[in-house]
Design a protein around this motif. Structure first.
Motif, PDB file in Angstrom:
ATOM      1  N   GLU A 280       0.820  -1.219   0.000  1.00 39.69           N
ATOM      2  CA  GLU A 280       0.000   0.000   0.000  1.00 39.69           C
ATOM      3  C   GLU A 280       0.853   1.267   0.000  1.00 39.69           C
ATOM      4  O   GLU A 280       0.365   2.346  -0.330  1.00 39.69           O
ATOM      5  N   ALA A 281       2.133   1.140   0.354  1.00 38.21           N
ATOM      6  CA  ALA A 281       3.010   2.319   0.413  1.00 38.21           C
ATOM      7  C   ALA A 281       3.640   2.654  -0.937  1.00 38.21           C
ATOM      8  O   ALA A 281       4.348   3.657  -1.060  1.00 38.21           O
ATOM      9  N   ILE A 282       3.399   1.836  -1.956  1.00 37.91           N
ATOM     10  CA  ILE A 282       4.037   2.046  -3.262  1.00 37.91           C
ATOM     11  C   ILE A 282       3.228   3.063  -4.081  1.00 37.91           C
ATOM     12  O   ILE A 282       2.029   2.877  -4.316  1.00 37.91           O
ATOM     13  N   ASP A 283       3.895   4.128  -4.510  1.00 36.41           N
ATOM     14  CA  ASP A 283       3.221   5.176  -5.294  1.00 36.41           C
ATOM     15  C   ASP A 283       3.250   4.896  -6.788  1.00 36.41           C
ATOM     16  O   ASP A 283       2.366   5.321  -7.521  1.00 36.41           O
ATOM     17  N   VAL A 284       4.313   4.248  -7.255  1.00 38.79           N
ATOM     18  CA  VAL A 284       4.397   3.899  -8.667  1.00 38.79           C
ATOM     19  C   VAL A 284       5.129   2.559  -8.767  1.00 38.79           C
ATOM     20  O   VAL A 284       6.091   2.316  -8.039  1.00 38.79           O
ATOM     21  N   ALA A 285       4.601   1.681  -9.655  1.00 36.78           N
ATOM     22  CA  ALA A 285       5.156   0.330  -9.767  1.00 36.78           C
ATOM     23  C   ALA A 285       5.649   0.105 -11.187  1.00 36.78           C
ATOM     24  O   ALA A 285       4.936   0.397 -12.155  1.00 36.78           O
TER      25      ALA A 285
END
Lengths: 389, 135
Positions: A280-285
């Motif tokens: 949930e802490a990932i802004d861009v993958a």
């Protein structure tokens, strides 16, 4: 003495025209050009590099079997740490992990990771030419198209277990193309619809031509050092917060579960634990997209959605520009470039997003990014979690 | 002349290919934990025992997954398209990759029962392949 904090201070990718290196260059020169660009960006010199990592199928058969030796000779450097770990396309995420451990320990100060391939301009892509030895002696004689057939069998199984559809997979190709349309450096920039994907030729059921990555040239480089060293450098440092890797099989018949990307799951858990954060802490993958099914399986394996939920997760343009889950923002292997092994470009794009340098495709308020490589036939996974704070 | 790729047979895998040539399907079995094992190797992947023996299996299995190649895996397979490549769960447990040989390639499906046949492709090499069980 505590561990030294590892940062990325330079990235570069080789400009392409219609998927090839303009003017031509060999596989080593492409890497050397990218290395110079990344070091220039960082404000470092080639003589500062004491760790060298590369991997590929370039120069094989031949001196490419000694990848770092061939490359260090070309560069004119004598690295005291070298890493030619070849996990397939995920090798470069693993190289970051290995280099990070070497930098943390004080063994080296500056690591250079590169990749280069002229497979398109040299018409040298020839995966089918591998001798069918070891476990592949039980695969290759049966005419499984390599590697697409293996991914197709994973897709067939996922569809059977969870009701995933070709439309779901097409959504990934379409969203990725929308990002490519915002990237002037991307190879494929024409608009694409789900219908276009479904009506493209079936290569091997259930995967269509437009479910498959491009075949292009390409080159890239990433430079890592310590946070302390970066204080004197011009580039904004990007922090390596977590890394992980795993590998499960060479032959697709030995994959533990064809509807689940086990190597990605194990790699992802290790990286998230090290970073002390969750999905949930990932802004861009930036997710390896050799095929659309690769992405769907990886999203489930990394925990961005539950098992079997990948189809619903990617629906309605969720991973495209303006969607809730920005992914493969440079246009990915499906539309930007795919020079045989793509993993280094995931890292380069993640860094550019974290620096806020991605131009028209920049995602707002990016603090933490994930780059995940997949190699072989869903054989390996390697994950890096990066942040700008 | 047979143009398709042939297995690079080695001492570890030789018993499998010798048996296939005699139209027998064999895999390894762990003498300690009794698990059947494929591909050929020196130790059990479950209990790590190195007491493995070669045993003949029934040749019956179920399709775990498959793909229908519409484009050939190289020029030698051009005449074959469309053809089915499947991973088959053998009744005894291990998975094996092979072709499902059938006139009804569009009817190939997960869960389908299949049985082994032997295709003597050269004087030296026989490939175990599978056909729908009811055929």
């Amino acid at each position: 003495m505590g561990k030294r904090q590892v940062v990325i201070v330079g990235v570069a990718d080789a400009p392409l025209e219609k998927g090839v290196i303009p003017g031509g260059a060999n596989d080593l020169e492409i890497q050397a050009r990218a290395a110079k660009a990344a070091l220039d960006e960082a404000g470092l010199k080639l003589s500062d590099v004491d760790g060298l990592s590369t991997a590929g199928l370039w120069g094989i058969p031949g001196p490419g079997q000694f990848a770092t030796i061939s490359l260090s000779e070309h560069l004119g450097i004598r690295p005291k740490f070298s890493d030619s770990t070849n996990l397939g396309g995920s090798a470069f995420e693993a190289h970051v992990g290995h280099a990070a451990m070497a930098i943390e320990s004080g063994a080296i100060d500056v690591a250079l990771i590169t990749y280069g391939s002229t497979q398109k301009s040299q018409r040298s892509r020839n995966l089918g030419g591998r001798p069918p030895s070891f476990s592949l002696q039980f695969d290759t004689p049966y005419g499984l198209p390599n590697p697409v057939g293996a991914y197709a069998m994973a897709a067939t199984r996922h569809m059977h277990e969870y009701g995933t559809t070709s439309e779901h997979l097409a959504e990934i190709a379409v969203a990725t193309r929308q990002w490519a349309m915002k990237n002037p450096g991307a190879t494929m920039r024409d608009p694409l619809t789900v219908e276009d994907v479904l009506s493209s030729k079936t290569i091997t059921d259930p995967l269509h031509l437009l479910d498959c990555c491009l075949v292009t040239d390409g080159g890239g480089a990433v430079v890592l050092t310590t946070e302390e060293r970066a204080r004197d450098l011009k580039a904004r440092p990007i922090y390596v917060r977590g890394h992980g890797e795993s590998q499960t099989h060479m032959s697709i018949a030995a994959m533990p579960d064809l509807a689940f990307h086990t190597a990605a799951a194990e790699s992802g858990v290790r990286a998230f634990e090290m970073a002390g954060i969750g999905p949930e802490a990932i802004d861009v993958a930036e997710i390896y997209d050799s095929f659309t099914i690769t992405v769907l399986l990886t999203l489930e394996a990394l925990g961005f959605c539950g098992r079997g939920e990948g189809g619903a997760f990617v629906s309605n343009g969720r991973t495209g520009p303006g969607g809730a889950f920005p992914m493969n923002t440079n246009g990915g292997g499906l539309s930007y470039a795919h020079p045989g092994m793509y993993g280094i470009f995931l890292l380069i794009e993640a860094v550019r997003q974290l620096r806020g340098e991605a131009g028209e495709r920049q995602v707002a308020d990016v603090k933490t990014a994930l780059a995940h490589g997949t190699g072989g036939v869903l054989s390996s996974g390697a994950t890096c979690i990066l942040s700008n704070h | 002349m047979y143009e398709k790729p042939l297995p690079v047979i080695d001492p570890t895998t030789r018993p499998f290919w010798d048996a296939a040539k005699a139209h027998r399907l064999v895999v390894q079995r762990c003498q300690d934990c009794k698990m059947h094992i494929f591909i050929p190797r020196s130790n059990c992947t479950s209990c790590f025992s190195d007491r493995l023996e070669w045993v003949e299996v029934s040749g019956e299995g179920t399709i775990y997954t498959y793909t229908i190649a519409r484009r050939p895996a190289g020029p030698a397979f051009k005449e074959e398209v469309p053809y089915a490549v499947a991973i088959i769960d053998l009744k005894e447990g291990p998975r094996i990759l092979s072709n499902v040989v059938t006139d009804d390639v569009e009817g190939v499906t997960i869960g389908q029962k299949v049985r082994v046949i032997f295709d003597d492709v050269t004087e030296d090499v026989t490939l175990p392949k599978f056909v729908p069980a009811e055929s």
